[in-house]
Design a protein around this motif. Structure first.
Motif, short mmCIF file in Angstrom:
data_model
loop_
_atom_site.label_atom_id
_atom_site.label_comp_id
_atom_site.label_asym_id
_atom_site.label_seq_id
_atom_site.Cartn_x
_atom_site.Cartn_y
_atom_site.Cartn_z
N LEU A 1 0.82 -1.21 0.00
CA LEU A 1 0.00 0.00 0.00
C LEU A 1 0.86 1.26 0.00
O LEU A 1 0.59 2.22 -0.74
N ASN A 2 1.88 1.27 0.81
CA ASN A 2 2.71 2.47 0.90
C ASN A 2 3.57 2.67 -0.33
O ASN A 2 3.79 3.81 -0.77
N LEU A 3 4.04 1.58 -0.93
CA LEU A 3 4.77 1.72 -2.19
C LEU A 3 3.84 2.21 -3.29
O LEU A 3 4.24 3.02 -4.14
N ALA A 4 2.60 1.73 -3.29
CA ALA A 4 1.62 2.19 -4.27
C ALA A 4 1.36 3.69 -4.10
O ALA A 4 1.22 4.42 -5.09
N LEU A 5 1.29 4.15 -2.86
CA LEU A 5 1.08 5.57 -2.59
C LEU A 5 2.24 6.40 -3.11
O LEU A 5 2.03 7.47 -3.72
N ILE A 6 3.46 5.93 -2.92
CA ILE A 6 4.63 6.65 -3.42
C ILE A 6 4.60 6.69 -4.95
O ILE A 6 4.87 7.73 -5.55
N GLY A 7 4.26 5.56 -5.57
CA GLY A 7 4.16 5.54 -7.01
C GLY A 7 3.08 6.46 -7.54
O GLY A 7 3.28 7.19 -8.53
N LEU A 8 1.93 6.47 -6.87
CA LEU A 8 0.82 7.33 -7.29
C LEU A 8 1.19 8.80 -7.14
O LEU A 8 0.86 9.62 -8.01
N ASP A 9 1.86 9.14 -6.06
CA ASP A 9 2.31 10.53 -5.86
C ASP A 9 3.26 10.96 -6.98
O ASP A 9 3.33 12.15 -7.31
N GLY A 10 4.00 10.00 -7.54
CA GLY A 10 4.97 10.33 -8.58
C GLY A 10 4.37 10.61 -9.94
O GLY A 10 5.03 11.21 -10.80
N LEU A 11 3.12 10.21 -10.16
CA LEU A 11 2.48 10.38 -11.47
C LEU A 11 1.80 11.74 -11.55
O LEU A 11 0.58 11.85 -11.61
N VAL A 12 2.60 12.79 -11.56
CA VAL A 12 2.06 14.14 -11.50
C VAL A 12 1.31 14.52 -12.78
O VAL A 12 0.47 15.42 -12.77
N ARG A 13 1.61 13.88 -13.89
CA ARG A 13 0.92 14.15 -15.16
C ARG A 13 0.16 12.92 -15.66
O ARG A 13 -0.15 12.84 -16.85
N GLY A 14 -0.13 12.02 -14.77
CA GLY A 14 -0.85 10.82 -15.16
C GLY A 14 0.07 9.74 -15.68
O GLY A 14 1.29 9.91 -15.78
N GLY A 15 -0.52 8.60 -16.01
CA GLY A 15 0.27 7.48 -16.49
C GLY A 15 -0.31 6.17 -15.99
O GLY A 15 -1.52 6.06 -15.73
N GLN A 16 0.53 5.18 -15.84
CA GLN A 16 0.13 3.86 -15.39
C GLN A 16 0.77 3.54 -14.04
O GLN A 16 1.95 3.80 -13.83
N LEU A 17 -0.03 2.97 -13.17
CA LEU A 17 0.46 2.45 -11.89
C LEU A 17 0.30 0.94 -11.94
O LEU A 17 -0.82 0.42 -11.92
N ILE A 18 1.42 0.24 -12.03
CA ILE A 18 1.41 -1.21 -12.19
C ILE A 18 1.88 -1.84 -10.88
O ILE A 18 2.99 -1.56 -10.41
N ILE A 19 1.03 -2.70 -10.31
CA ILE A 19 1.33 -3.30 -9.01
C ILE A 19 1.35 -4.81 -9.16
O ILE A 19 0.41 -5.42 -9.69
#
Length: 216
Positions: A121-139
């Protein structure tokens, strides 16, 4: 801010609470504004818009509270394992507020150990925070032979990670400063270490890949 070496468990709890409050401030503030507008508004169309604002803000607040309850707290039932549908739904709730982000979920296991779920969950949050212009979050995550491997990949036109967050994940004590923003990274680094594992990170302007391995 203090360094990781000086951080006590009380300090960490305080920083995590501050992070939770920071993330809830925006949707709850929007609810307050919506209520104030609704009290003074007589136009039916504008009142409908205010109610829509209140509904969206209430949903966002509930999603974040549920997420942080498991990511930071002691939710997830009394067993040692958590149904993977729970963290998936929590992440989907956060992604719902970011229409330019697409979530890809690759977790074949039905259950994951609680420490692994917190890390995921916390790694997903860090990844999501990094997508400032959108994109894909792959878990992706899988348990096999007493070990859980987790990978979060954030890809997009501009992917960022706070230098202090990266330092906390990488054990770069010279750069790691503790703050509400970096506290989740420090917490999961400790969880992984206590379970005999480690975290690896690779970042480019278009991609952020964070992998974790821990015994479960």
């Amino acid at each position: 801010m203090s360094s990781p070496a000086d951080l006590s468990e009380i300090d960490l709890a305080s920083l995590l609470c501050s992070r939770l409050c920071h993330d809830l401030l925006s949707p709850i503030g929007a609810m307050n504004n919506g209520l104030e507008l609704l009290a003074d508004e007589t136009d039916p169309e504008m009142r409908a818009r205010c109610i829509e604002l209140l509904t969206d803000s209430a949903r966002a607040s509930a999603s974040k509270l549920k997420f942080f309850r498991l990511a930071f707290g002691a939710a997830g039932g009394f067993g040692d394992k958590v149904d993977v549908n729970e963290p998936r739904q929590l992440i989907e709730g956060l992604v719902a507020d970011k229409p330019r982000v697409e979530l890809q979920w690759h977790v074949p296991s039905d259950l994951l150990a609680k420490p692994a779920v917190k890390v995921l969950l916390n790694l997903a949050l860090i990844g999501l925070d990094g997508l400032v212009r959108g994109g894909q979050l792959i878990i992706a995550a899988e348990e096999n032979g007493g070990t859980c491997e987790i990978a979060v990949n954030a890809t997009g036109p501009k992917v960022v990670i706070d230098a202090a967050v990266a330092a906390a994940l990488s054990d770069d004590l010279a750069q790691a400063t503790m703050s509400p923003r970096t506290a989740p990274a420090y917490m999961i680094k400790q969880i992984v270490r206590r379970n005999g594992g480690d975290i690896q990170l690779a970042a480019t302007p278009e991609s952020l890949v964070i992998g974790a391995m821990l015994r479960v």
